[in-house]
Design a protein around this motif. Sequence first.
Motif, PDB file in Angstrom:
ATOM      1  N   THR A   1     -41.202  18.344  14.873  1.00 26.07           N
ATOM      2  CA  THR A   1     -41.865  18.475  13.580  1.00 26.07           C
ATOM      3  C   THR A   1     -42.818  19.658  13.565  1.00 26.07           C
ATOM      4  O   THR A   1     -42.834  20.450  12.611  1.00 26.07           O
TER       5      THR A   1
ATOM      6  N   TRP B   1     -44.606  10.478   1.059  1.00 30.70           N
ATOM      7  CA  TRP B   1     -43.738  11.384   0.300  1.00 30.70           C
ATOM      8  C   TRP B   1     -43.797  11.073  -1.188  1.00 30.70           C
ATOM      9  O   TRP B   1     -43.692  11.984  -2.017  1.00 30.70           O
TER      10      TRP B   1
ATOM     11  N   ALA C   1     -46.344  12.551   7.681  1.00 30.01           N
ATOM     12  CA  ALA C   1     -45.131  11.889   7.205  1.00 30.01           C
ATOM     13  C   ALA C   1     -43.861  12.467   7.829  1.00 30.01           C
ATOM     14  O   ALA C   1     -42.911  11.726   8.109  1.00 30.01           O
ATOM     15  N   PHE C   2     -43.819  13.781   8.053  1.00 24.40           N
ATOM     16  CA  PHE C   2     -42.638  14.345   8.689  1.00 24.40           C
ATOM     17  C   PHE C   2     -42.539  13.924  10.151  1.00 24.40           C
ATOM     18  O   PHE C   2     -41.439  13.803  10.699  1.00 24.40           O
ATOM     19  N   THR C   3     -43.672  13.685  10.797  1.00 25.61           N
ATOM     20  CA  THR C   3     -43.645  13.209  12.183  1.00 25.61           C
ATOM     21  C   THR C   3     -43.181  11.758  12.253  1.00 25.61           C
ATOM     22  O   THR C   3     -42.358  11.397  13.109  1.00 25.61           O
ATOM     23  N   THR C   4     -43.691  10.909  11.362  1.00 24.91           N
ATOM     24  CA  THR C   4     -43.237   9.517  11.364  1.00 24.91           C
ATOM     25  C   THR C   4     -41.758   9.437  10.966  1.00 24.91           C
ATOM     26  O   THR C   4     -41.025   8.579  11.459  1.00 24.91           O
ATOM     27  N   TRP C   5     -41.325  10.338  10.078  1.00 26.61           N
ATOM     28  CA  TRP C   5     -39.902  10.407   9.729  1.00 26.61           C
ATOM     29  C   TRP C   5     -39.067  10.716  10.975  1.00 26.61           C
ATOM     30  O   TRP C   5     -38.088  10.035  11.263  1.00 26.61           O
TER      31      TRP C   5
ATOM     32  N   THR D   1     -43.814   7.135   5.915  1.00 26.81           N
ATOM     33  CA  THR D   1     -43.184   8.324   5.344  1.00 26.81           C
ATOM     34  C   THR D   1     -42.909   8.151   3.862  1.00 26.81           C
ATOM     35  O   THR D   1     -43.221   9.035   3.049  1.00 26.81           O
TER      36      THR D   1
ATOM     37  N   ALA E   1     -41.134   4.580   9.047  1.00 26.43           N
ATOM     38  CA  ALA E   1     -40.397   4.934   7.832  1.00 26.43           C
ATOM     39  C   ALA E   1     -41.191   4.564   6.585  1.00 26.43           C
ATOM     40  O   ALA E   1     -41.184   5.307   5.585  1.00 26.43           O
TER      41      ALA E   1
ATOM     42  N   THR F   1     -35.441   6.318   1.749  1.00 27.74           N
ATOM     43  CA  THR F   1     -36.257   7.095   0.811  1.00 27.74           C
ATOM     44  C   THR F   1     -35.942   6.778  -0.645  1.00 27.74           C
ATOM     45  O   THR F   1     -36.575   7.335  -1.539  1.00 27.74           O
TER      46      THR F   1
END
Length: 302
Positions: A192, A28, A236-240, A24, A21, A256
């Motif tokens: 993702t 972001w 970042a979308f994968t770790t999210w 991410t 997180a 976030t």
Amino acid sequence: MTTTPAPAAAPTRDWRAPAAASVTVALWASAFVSIRSAGEAYSPGALALGRLLAGSLTLGVICLVRREGFPTRAAWPGIIGSGLLWFGLYMVVLNWGERQVDAGTAAMVVNVGPILIALLGARLLGEGLPRRLVAGLVVSFAGAAVVGLSMSGQGGASVLGVLLCLLAAAAYAGGVVSQKPALRHDSALRITAFGCLVGTAGCLPFSGALVSEAADAPLSATLNMVYLGVFPTALAFTTWAYALARTTAGRMGATTYAVPALVVVMSWLLLDEVPAALTVAGGLLCLAGVAVSRTRASRPRG
């Protein structure tokens, strides 16, 4: 003779989801600054498509190396929903909004999204809706209103920018709530990767604009676009998704709210942009709303 049982070992805390997180949030935050920079040369749709193409290529290579197959049938509704709303609509609208307002303001307004995620999660995913969350919703929307008022003196375009960022927040929330059920059926990487691919397909009408603008864009803008695809999107979308699979949508969305503060610092250092005092006050109200919503009532001890 009685023996005293050894005390139970304290459970080991899994640090992987919080670490994911944190990656991410940092990436972001950097995306808001890169969008602001690349947006000077690329129109909103072209920038979204270029970013998604870079992200899809990166994720595709990773999937090939890892020999990942296609997602399960049960995961596809969430993949399509998150792909169209989050990877597609969100990125186009956010790019458009950042042509109207500075990066810090955009980050503050978009981060009304976590409250919307919590509401949708309660309604659609059965995650619960405590009273503190409702109170946080009121405070955060008040903050968004203050941000809007602070921008209104700069002309209609700035007000439009705030409205576009609010629309981006709604698309972001819808995408997260669509993605959460899919993570019960497949891996964060596959969801993702294929979500990014769906978003890319949705943005293909902007292909002509991307080709024509890339021919005239400075190298720095194109590199920013590629950076957006590789790091704030593919990584970042994968770790999210990895972290989201291990907690609720509402709790994950609240993490976030660290993004606006990081964006203000990054945009000050890299773009020389500092939001007005009233804008910052509105952003702090948004943060205060989430602080209220995330505070748990103390339990009496016996």
